[in-house]
Design a protein around this motif. Structure first.
Motif, PDB file in Angstrom:
ATOM      1  N   GLU A  16     -66.000 -91.971 -38.139  1.00  0.00           N
ATOM      2  CA  GLU A  16     -66.090 -91.251 -36.863  1.00  0.00           C
ATOM      3  C   GLU A  16     -64.682 -91.204 -36.278  1.00  0.00           C
ATOM      4  O   GLU A  16     -64.319 -92.023 -35.439  1.00  0.00           O
ATOM      5  CB  GLU A  16     -67.026 -91.981 -35.899  1.00  0.00           C
ATOM      6  CG  GLU A  16     -68.482 -91.953 -36.304  1.00  0.00           C
ATOM      7  CD  GLU A  16     -69.375 -92.611 -35.254  1.00  0.00           C
ATOM      8  OE1 GLU A  16     -69.405 -92.136 -34.117  1.00  0.00           O
ATOM      9  OE2 GLU A  16     -70.011 -93.615 -35.592  1.00  0.00           O
ATOM     10  N   GLY A  35     -57.405 -91.654 -27.984  1.00  0.00           N
ATOM     11  CA  GLY A  35     -58.560 -90.827 -28.324  1.00  0.00           C
ATOM     12  C   GLY A  35     -58.161 -89.622 -29.155  1.00  0.00           C
ATOM     13  O   GLY A  35     -59.014 -88.936 -29.693  1.00  0.00           O
ATOM     14  N   GLY A  41     -63.436 -89.041 -34.322  1.00  0.00           N
ATOM     15  CA  GLY A  41     -63.382 -88.465 -32.972  1.00  0.00           C
ATOM     16  C   GLY A  41     -64.543 -88.989 -32.147  1.00  0.00           C
ATOM     17  O   GLY A  41     -65.408 -89.686 -32.651  1.00  0.00           O
ATOM     18  N   GLY A  42     -64.555 -88.655 -30.876  1.00  0.00           N
ATOM     19  CA  GLY A  42     -65.662 -89.066 -30.024  1.00  0.00           C
ATOM     20  C   GLY A  42     -65.387 -90.344 -29.268  1.00  0.00           C
ATOM     21  O   GLY A  42     -64.241 -90.804 -29.175  1.00  0.00           O
ATOM     22  N   TRP A  43     -66.460 -90.925 -28.719  1.00  0.00           N
ATOM     23  CA  TRP A  43     -66.304 -92.112 -27.878  1.00  0.00           C
ATOM     24  C   TRP A  43     -65.966 -93.344 -28.672  1.00  0.00           C
ATOM     25  O   TRP A  43     -65.353 -94.270 -28.179  1.00  0.00           O
ATOM     26  CB  TRP A  43     -67.589 -92.367 -27.076  1.00  0.00           C
ATOM     27  CG  TRP A  43     -67.911 -91.259 -26.146  1.00  0.00           C
ATOM     28  CD1 TRP A  43     -68.918 -90.344 -26.261  1.00  0.00           C
ATOM     29  CD2 TRP A  43     -67.212 -90.912 -24.940  1.00  0.00           C
ATOM     30  NE1 TRP A  43     -68.878 -89.452 -25.229  1.00  0.00           N
ATOM     31  CE2 TRP A  43     -67.855 -89.783 -24.398  1.00  0.00           C
ATOM     32  CE3 TRP A  43     -66.113 -91.439 -24.289  1.00  0.00           C
ATOM     33  CZ2 TRP A  43     -67.433 -89.178 -23.221  1.00  0.00           C
ATOM     34  CZ3 TRP A  43     -65.683 -90.844 -23.126  1.00  0.00           C
ATOM     35  CH2 TRP A  43     -66.339 -89.731 -22.595  1.00  0.00           C
ATOM     36  N   TRP A  44     -66.460 -93.412 -29.907  1.00  0.00           N
ATOM     37  CA  TRP A  44     -66.176 -94.575 -30.756  1.00  0.00           C
ATOM     38  C   TRP A  44     -65.439 -94.074 -31.978  1.00  0.00           C
ATOM     39  O   TRP A  44     -66.023 -93.382 -32.819  1.00  0.00           O
ATOM     40  CB  TRP A  44     -67.486 -95.248 -31.172  1.00  0.00           C
ATOM     41  CG  TRP A  44     -68.207 -95.856 -30.034  1.00  0.00           C
ATOM     42  CD1 TRP A  44     -68.011 -97.088 -29.511  1.00  0.00           C
ATOM     43  CD2 TRP A  44     -69.246 -95.260 -29.239  1.00  0.00           C
ATOM     44  NE1 TRP A  44     -68.863 -97.300 -28.458  1.00  0.00           N
ATOM     45  CE2 TRP A  44     -69.627 -96.200 -28.268  1.00  0.00           C
ATOM     46  CE3 TRP A  44     -69.897 -94.039 -29.268  1.00  0.00           C
ATOM     47  CZ2 TRP A  44     -70.618 -95.947 -27.332  1.00  0.00           C
ATOM     48  CZ3 TRP A  44     -70.874 -93.774 -28.346  1.00  0.00           C
ATOM     49  CH2 TRP A  44     -71.225 -94.722 -27.377  1.00  0.00           C
ATOM     50  N   PRO A  58     -59.272 -95.372 -27.896  1.00  0.00           N
ATOM     51  CA  PRO A  58     -58.649 -95.780 -26.629  1.00  0.00           C
ATOM     52  C   PRO A  58     -58.786 -97.266 -26.309  1.00  0.00           C
ATOM     53  O   PRO A  58     -58.115 -97.767 -25.419  1.00  0.00           O
ATOM     54  CB  PRO A  58     -59.386 -94.932 -25.595  1.00  0.00           C
ATOM     55  CG  PRO A  58     -59.857 -93.759 -26.340  1.00  0.00           C
ATOM     56  CD  PRO A  58     -60.196 -94.256 -27.706  1.00  0.00           C
TER      57      PRO A  58
END
Lengths: 246, 208
Positions: free
Chosen positions: A104, A175, A106-109, A154
């Motif tokens: 993953e 991020g 990209g994204g929040w995690w 982040p």
């Protein structure tokens, strides 16, 4: 005053017959002055089909890589010995190969899931490297898998230093694919193209692992200069990684 | 009882959501962001099963997904809220069966889910920053120089989404995921809605 007597035509005739040789002589002088350029060029053109092929180039490259590898191993041994003499922690221990089974980027995690876990000795905080350098740290483990928090996340914070100027900073994920390096000094003496490595002062990661290259510098940032870093290991394309076990 | 008859399917399809989240193919991502598979599964289920079953499924799914995403922020509040909201809407079935309505609901749901995460990150960041600043204040005592020099490095080292990152990259993640999920929802959610309704009708028929 006696009139000037021109040579007779009969005397000049042998000289006129020699003009082809004069031309040859001039050509040879030209070749000498040009340091044989026409001959070299003609030889290069004619012998082009017989030049060393890509296979020979590969052999030479492979030999060069082998030499570099041996030199690297020698330097690492020397480095370990010196670190041992200074009572510093070991640069790195065993390396465990692990397949990337989910990614993953990209994204929040921003994380990778590896196919090796605590049963194989992977623990939280272990550094993970890919071809090119460090890509992240192990955030959590299960018996057979482990989750790697990428440097671009982040929540990622890693202590690094600039190889050339030896100034320290904190690499923080934004991020995006390029994390931000925040320097701890006002004048870090860096420029785009400088390579950054993990800091020898860090207790979280092994020292001197390559991380990336400085791309852009904001010297006016407050409270200290900042730089965008292009990571040297492509986390979104790598299929196999190495976990550095303590 | 209808819920009980659908349990095996509920569990089987629900377990697919974390697997899809892990195995999300690269070509089905927008700017590296995958669709919200949880929303695509929860929307039709909650619409057909009601608010209690919807919020329960949201809770279960949130716990599953939190397991594969270590960290303090959780998907549970957002998914429970969405399950309850869509479950309530299920009563107006004819109105929301249309593809456009499903797409719109998925769009709003994904945006809400992402906003709930952003809110959590922002609160965590604020709380941690306040704790660091308080600690520095105590250490510094009355020394102005220490107070000025201390907080920056400690704040930078906090392993959290910062407000600047949330307002830039966080917003991009929200937009990408919302758009992608809303595009997929009319196709995927209408098929699932049909499936859940046929299952419910079959149970009622066999009961009669």
């Amino acid at each position: 005053m006696a009139p000037v007597r021109l040579p007779r035509v009969g005397v000049l005739l042998p000289l006129l017959r020699l003009w082809p040789w004069v031309l040859v002589l001039l050509a040879l002088v030209a070749v000498r002055l040009s340091k044989g350029a026409p001959f070299s060029d003609a030889y290069g053109l004619l012998s082009r089909p017989f030049w060393p092929g890509s296979a020979q180039q590969e052999w030479l490259s492979a030999a060069g890589r082998l030499g570099d590898q041996a030199r690297l191993e020698q330097l690492e041994r020397e480095n370990r010995r010196l670190r041992g003499l200074l009572d510093l922690p070991a640069a790195q221990g065993r390396r465990l190969q692990a397949a990337v089974i989910s990614r993953e980027p990209g994204g929040w995690w921003q994380q990778l899931l590896l196919g090796k876990g605590s049963l194989q000795g992977v623990g939280e905080g272990d550094a993970v490297v890919a071809p090119g350098g460090l890509i992240g740290l192990v955030a959590s483990t299960t018996p057979t898998t482990s989750t790697v928090r990428l440097l671009s996340d982040p929540r990622s914070r890693v202590g690094v230093w600039v190889g050339r100027s030896r100034h320290h900073g904190l690499l923080s994920g934004l991020g995006t694919g390029r994390p931000l390096l925040r320097f701890l000094e006002k004048d870090p003496d860096v420029r785009p193209g400088d390579v950054i490595f993990t800091s020898p002062a860090s207790t979280l990661v092994p020292p001197n692992l390559p991380v990336g290259v400085i791309q852009r510098i904001d010297a006016d940032a407050d409270p200290a200069p900042e730089a965008l870093v292009q990571l040297s290991a492509p986390a979104d394309a790598v299929d196999w990684v190495q976990v550095l076990l303590p | 009882m209808a819920l009980l008859s659908r349990q095996p399917w509920l569990v089987a399809t629900g377990l697919l959501v974390p697997l899809l989240t892990l195995a999300s193919p690269g070509w089905l991502k927008l700017a590296g962001v995958p669709p919200a598979w949880a929303v695509l599964w929860l929307l039709p289920w909650a619409l057909s099963a009601g608010k209690r079953a919807g919020s329960g499924a949201g809770l279960g799914l949130g716990l599953l997904l939190d397991g594969i995403h270590p960290g303090p922020a959780s998907l549970v509040p957002g998914l429970v809220l969405l399950g309850w909201w869509w479950g309530r809407m299920g009563r107006k079935a004819p109105l929301i069966q249309r593809s456009f309505s499903l797409g719109l609901l998925a769009l709003l749901g994904t945006a809400l889910l992402n906003l709930s995460l952003m809110l959590q990150w922002a609160l965590l960041s604020w709380r941690e920053a306040a704790a660091v600043l308080g600690g520095v204040e105590r250490l510094a005592g009355g020394a102005e120089a220490l107070r000025q020099a201390g907080p920056q490095a400690a704040l930078l080292a906090l392993p959290l989404w910062r407000w600047q990152d949330l307002s830039t990259v966080g917003l991009q993640v929200l937009l990408a995921q919302t758009l992608l999920t809303a595009l997929l929802a009319p196709m995927l959610c209408s098929l699932q809605l049909l499936f859940w309704r046929q299952l419910a009708a079959g149970w009622r028929g066999s009961a009669v």
